[in-house]
Design a protein around this motif. Structure first.
Motif, PDB file in Angstrom:
ATOM      1  N   HIS A 210      35.611  48.810  40.463  1.00  0.00           N
ATOM      2  CA  HIS A 210      34.456  48.631  40.864  1.00  0.00           C
ATOM      3  C   HIS A 210      33.735  47.269  41.033  1.00  0.00           C
ATOM      4  O   HIS A 210      33.177  46.889  42.164  1.00  0.00           O
ATOM      5  N   HIS A 211      34.581  46.181  39.812  1.00  0.00           N
ATOM      6  CA  HIS A 211      33.988  44.861  40.289  1.00  0.00           C
ATOM      7  C   HIS A 211      34.865  43.791  41.249  1.00  0.00           C
ATOM      8  O   HIS A 211      33.426  43.781  42.059  1.00  0.00           O
ATOM      9  N   SER A 212      35.662  44.269  41.720  1.00  0.00           N
ATOM     10  CA  SER A 212      35.661  44.082  43.393  1.00  0.00           C
ATOM     11  C   SER A 212      34.914  44.838  44.342  1.00  0.00           C
ATOM     12  O   SER A 212      35.045  43.562  45.212  1.00  0.00           O
ATOM     13  N   LEU A 213      34.796  45.672  44.515  1.00  0.00           N
ATOM     14  CA  LEU A 213      33.571  46.130  44.816  1.00  0.00           C
ATOM     15  C   LEU A 213      32.189  44.937  45.001  1.00  0.00           C
ATOM     16  O   LEU A 213      32.120  44.766  46.431  1.00  0.00           O
ATOM     17  N   TRP A 214      31.619  44.820  44.142  1.00  0.00           N
ATOM     18  CA  TRP A 214      31.366  44.541  44.609  1.00  0.00           C
ATOM     19  C   TRP A 214      31.091  42.853  44.139  1.00  0.00           C
ATOM     20  O   TRP A 214      30.198  42.042  45.632  1.00  0.00           O
ATOM     21  N   MET A 216      33.044  42.006  47.354  1.00  0.00           N
ATOM     22  CA  MET A 216      33.277  41.695  48.349  1.00  0.00           C
ATOM     23  C   MET A 216      32.134  42.428  48.646  1.00  0.00           C
ATOM     24  O   MET A 216      31.932  42.270  49.945  1.00  0.00           O
ATOM     25  N   SER A 217      31.132  42.701  48.264  1.00  0.00           N
ATOM     26  CA  SER A 217      29.673  42.791  48.498  1.00  0.00           C
ATOM     27  C   SER A 217      29.165  41.532  49.292  1.00  0.00           C
ATOM     28  O   SER A 217      29.687  40.257  48.321  1.00  0.00           O
ATOM     29  N   LYS A 478      27.652  47.774  54.067  1.00  0.00           N
ATOM     30  CA  LYS A 478      29.175  48.322  54.093  1.00  0.00           C
ATOM     31  C   LYS A 478      30.436  47.613  55.178  1.00  0.00           C
ATOM     32  O   LYS A 478      31.156  47.147  54.735  1.00  0.00           O
ATOM     33  N   THR A 479      29.608  47.051  56.597  1.00  0.00           N
ATOM     34  CA  THR A 479      30.217  46.111  57.205  1.00  0.00           C
ATOM     35  C   THR A 479      30.914  44.919  56.960  1.00  0.00           C
ATOM     36  O   THR A 479      31.384  44.557  56.589  1.00  0.00           O
ATOM     37  N   HIS A 480      29.897  44.250  56.140  1.00  0.00           N
ATOM     38  CA  HIS A 480      30.613  43.353  55.255  1.00  0.00           C
ATOM     39  C   HIS A 480      31.366  43.322  54.362  1.00  0.00           C
ATOM     40  O   HIS A 480      32.630  42.485  54.047  1.00  0.00           O
ATOM     41  N   VAL A 481      31.159  44.632  53.335  1.00  0.00           N
ATOM     42  CA  VAL A 481      32.637  45.009  52.242  1.00  0.00           C
ATOM     43  C   VAL A 481      33.512  44.652  52.942  1.00  0.00           C
ATOM     44  O   VAL A 481      34.928  44.572  52.591  1.00  0.00           O
TER      45      VAL A 481
END
Ligand code: HDD
Length: 697
Positions: A210-214, A216-217, A478-481
């Motif tokens: 979860h934190h990695s998703l944040w 990478m956002s 989402k593209t940026h992630v």
């Protein structure tokens, strides 16, 4: 021998040897730090010459007797203290927190509960991974630590700009940081998570997903410290006068909105302006554009299981969506002053999650419990001993009478004969305080269970919340992630680690895993994306809401023949919005004369696109195709920034290939300024995102 005098208990508990009360933290100058106009030794002796050592003859040997030489060099030799093990790179500011009174029913802490009460604060923002001299705009989590100097003692709310943390238990923190910091062999990369050991760790500890998703956002690359949210992350327990308790999670919401850099901007800034965030914060405060945040709480019943609708409130890798439990505003933070001295304030400030005041208590969150040990412990090394709360920036604004004595760098001169409680020698003081006297009396809470090294079953769900987070983002986010994962994993050498991360992503979202795999040239793994709660609109930064322009920067491309009256009019219009105009020309100097005269603030050589939130081209600006000017315009186009031009300025934009949504042209400043301001309020021209190539951002 006469009996020792009885201590005067009405006097401040600690006074300096010069008799100055230790209350200077709010800005009163301590004469020991700097006093008088004459150069002295640390001893206060006036020094006649600080450039030449004492020698036996002009060409003779230097004398050991020269105390000024010895002290000057020796002090310099010891000027550095260990940097923070994490969050070494930071910027701070003084300010005020004002409670709005709406928390009165849930906490007895006046700092939060008393309507209109103003509490001085010192806030430090930071990156996590980089060293003290690293660049501000690295992709990373940002620290958001607030020291409230309350009358009941100091309260430290030590949060981040993301509401979740990598790990669920403090015992894993050393492993996490060892994996994320530079490699122990080559000590690279600096301030980057884009390396093997980081992705090795987070893919082996899937609670980090979860934190990695944040990270990478876009949250991993904020536009400004002034434009970040802040989160206390853990659940805390608040206690009111009736000793009733609730659980809360704290959130700072910036008045300027939540905005980010593009990855290209972040990368460019690391080279052209590594102090980007530090400068932005200090410039804004100096210009009077005081950053503000609302402090809000999500309030939960303090039930025995400490769950809310199936979400574990003790698991710091989870959030409760704001649509389920709204954030209630309880006060406002305003940062109003830059530090006077970086080292004395921003470097020496020391936060400790264990510092709470009556009305604010802990929960059993195992991450929080471990932090309560770690922060006090780290200051012993970093600040050299147990008296770090006596440093000016750390001094409580409440009276201190703590029975603690001695230790390195003791700065107080405690009085009395009996540093123990209870005593009869010093008149029975200090004496403990009960609840009615404002004592920190813990509200009893039930604890039972077996001694185990285990966590609750609810801690095992590692994917439903990252899946909700990703589903809540707009397409451009989402593209940026996808691009961020592709970049980071592209820097990983071990194929097995990349594949393991792809396997993790396949449990979050199939298309995310496929797109990242495609970028890496690897096969997309099959997975089973987790069921999740409905998307939470509060998690997206692209909201359509217009935000104030305080402290935003606009470039106006000009030259010797530019319409200077137009530039003056533009400056006035932007000033009214709180934005600042910078004149950009091929060469430095002054353009024109008289009332419309304009000083060139940036030249094509010194400026880069990252500095500006919008670019305007003046009528009469040179259209000589200067490659530097063209690069700036084209970068700003890719970075989705608004453009405007009046008169012949539109030809300069055309020549650079700048057109489409968010490009406003007209024959005068009046024709374009309203559209420009409106577009800047949206932060970026999101409609342009699909038109610029994905590889450029
Ligand atoms: Fe931490 C510093 C935030 C977990 C151990 N942390 C530090 C700072 C922030 C955070 C903002 C910088 C404070 C400053 O500006 O001086 N840390 C967090 C958050 C966490 C978290 C939001 C999880 C919710 N931290 C955490 C754990 C541990 C630590 C689990 C250890 C077990 N943190 C530290 C530290 C630091 C620190 C090593 C380094 C400098 C300092 O404390 O004063 O003790």
């Amino acid at each position: 021998m006469p009996p020792a005098p009885k201590p005067d208990q009405s006097a401040p508990a600690q006074v300096s040897p010069t008799g100055v009360p230790f209350e200077a933290a709010d800005g009163d100058r301590d004469p020991r730090a700097q006093g008088g106009d004459v150069l002295t030794s640390p001893n206060g002796v006036r020094i006649p010459d600080t450039d030449h050592a004492l020698k036996a003859g002009r060409r003779g040997p230097t004398l050991l007797e020269d105390f000024h030489l010895r002290e000057k060099i020796s002090h310099f030799d010891h000027e550095r203290i260990p940097e923070r093990a994490v969050h070494a790179r930071g910027a701070g500011a003084h300010g005020v927190f004002t409670a709005n009174g709406s928390a009165a029913s849930i906490t007895r802490a006046p700092v939060l509960a008393e309507k209109g009460l103003e509490t001085p604060v010192f806030v430090r923002f930071s990156t996590v991974l980089g060293s003290r001299g690293s660049a501000d705009t690295a992709r990373d989590t940002r620290g958001f630590a607030t020291k409230f100097y309350t009358k009941e003692g100091t309260w430290d709310l030590v949060g981040n700009n993301m509401p979740v943390f990598f790990i669920q238990e403090a015992i894993k923190f050393p492993d996490l940081i060892h994996a994320a910091k530079p490699s122990p062999t080559r000590e690279i990369p600096q301030a980057q998570s884009a390396h093997d050991s980081f992705w090795d760790f987070v893919s082996l500890h899937t609670e980090a997903t979860h934190h990695s998703l944040w990270n990478m956002s876009d949250r991993g690359i904020p536009r400004s410290y002034r434009m970040m949210e802040g989160f206390g992350v853990h659940s805390f327990r608040l206690v009111n006068e009736a000793r009733e308790t609730v659980l809360v999670q704290f959130k700072w919401t910036p008045k300027l909105g939540v905005h980010s850099l593009t990855w290209e901007e972040a990368q460019l800034a690391m080279g052209t302006d590594p102090d980007f965030h530090r400068r932005d914060l200090a410039d804004a405060i100096e210009a009077g554009a005081f950053p503000e945040w609302e402090l809000g709480v999500q309030v939960f019943p303090d039930t025995d299981d400490q769950m809310y609708e199936g979400i574990d409130l003790l698991d710091s890798t989870k959030i409760v969506p704001e649509e389920m439990v709204p954030v209630q505003t309880i006060g406002t933070l305003r940062l109003t002053a830059n530090p006077t001295n970086y080292f004395a304030e921003t470097e020496q400030v020391a936060y400790n999650t264990g510092h709470v005041v009556p009305g604010i208590e802990f929960t059993n969150d195992p991450l929080l419990q471990g932090r309560n040990f770690s922060y006090q412990d780290t200051q012993l090394t970093r600040l050299g001993g147990p008296n770090w709360t006596q440093l000016p920036i750390n001094r409580p604004h409440a009276p201190v009478n703590d029975d603690q004595r001695d230790g390195f760098m003791q700065q107080g001169v405690p009085t009395g004969e009996a540093p123990y409680t209870p005593n009869s020698v010093d008149g029975g003081v200090p004496k403990p305080a009960d609840w009615a006297e404002g004592g920190y009396v813990v509200v009893p809470r039930k604890v039972e269970g077996e001694v185990v090294r285990e966590v609750a079953a609810s801690f095992e769900d590692h994917f439903s919340q990252p899946a909700m987070f990703y589903a809540s983002l707009s397409d451009v986010e989402k593209t940026h992630v996808v691009e961020a994962y592709t970049f980071e994993l592209g820097k990983v050498y071990e194929q097995a680690i990349k594949e393991r991360v792809l396997g993790v992503l396949a449990n979050v979202d199939t298309s995310l895993a496929e797109l990242v795999a495609e970028g890496l040239g690897l096969a997309a793994p099959s997975g089973s994306p987790a069921d999740h709660l409905p998307p939470s609109p509060a998690l997206s930064q692209v909201t359509g809401e217009a935000f104030p322009l305080d402290g935003r920067q606009v470039a106006v491309v000009a030259g010797p023949d530019a319409d200077l009256a137009g530039i003056a009019a533009l400056r006035e219009a932007l000033d009214a919005e709180g934005a600042q105009l910078k004149v950009l020309a091929p060469r430095g100097g002054v353009l024109g004369s008289g009332k419309d005269q304009q000083v060139v603030e940036r030249t094509n050589v010194t400026a880069r696109s990252i500095e500006f939130d919008a670019v305007v081209v003046a009528d009469g600006a040179p259209d000589d195709g200067d490659i530097k000017a063209t690069i700036l315009l084209q970068e700003a186009l890719r970075q989705l920034k608004p453009f405007a031009a009046w008169g012949s300025g539109s030809g300069v934009l055309d020549a650079a290939g700048v057109s489409g949504p968010g490009v406003f042209t007209g024959s005068s400043v009046d024709d374009v300024v309203t559209d420009l301001v409106a577009a800047m309020g949206q932060h970026r021209v999101w409609e342009r995102a699909e038109l610029v190539t994905a590889s450029a951002v």
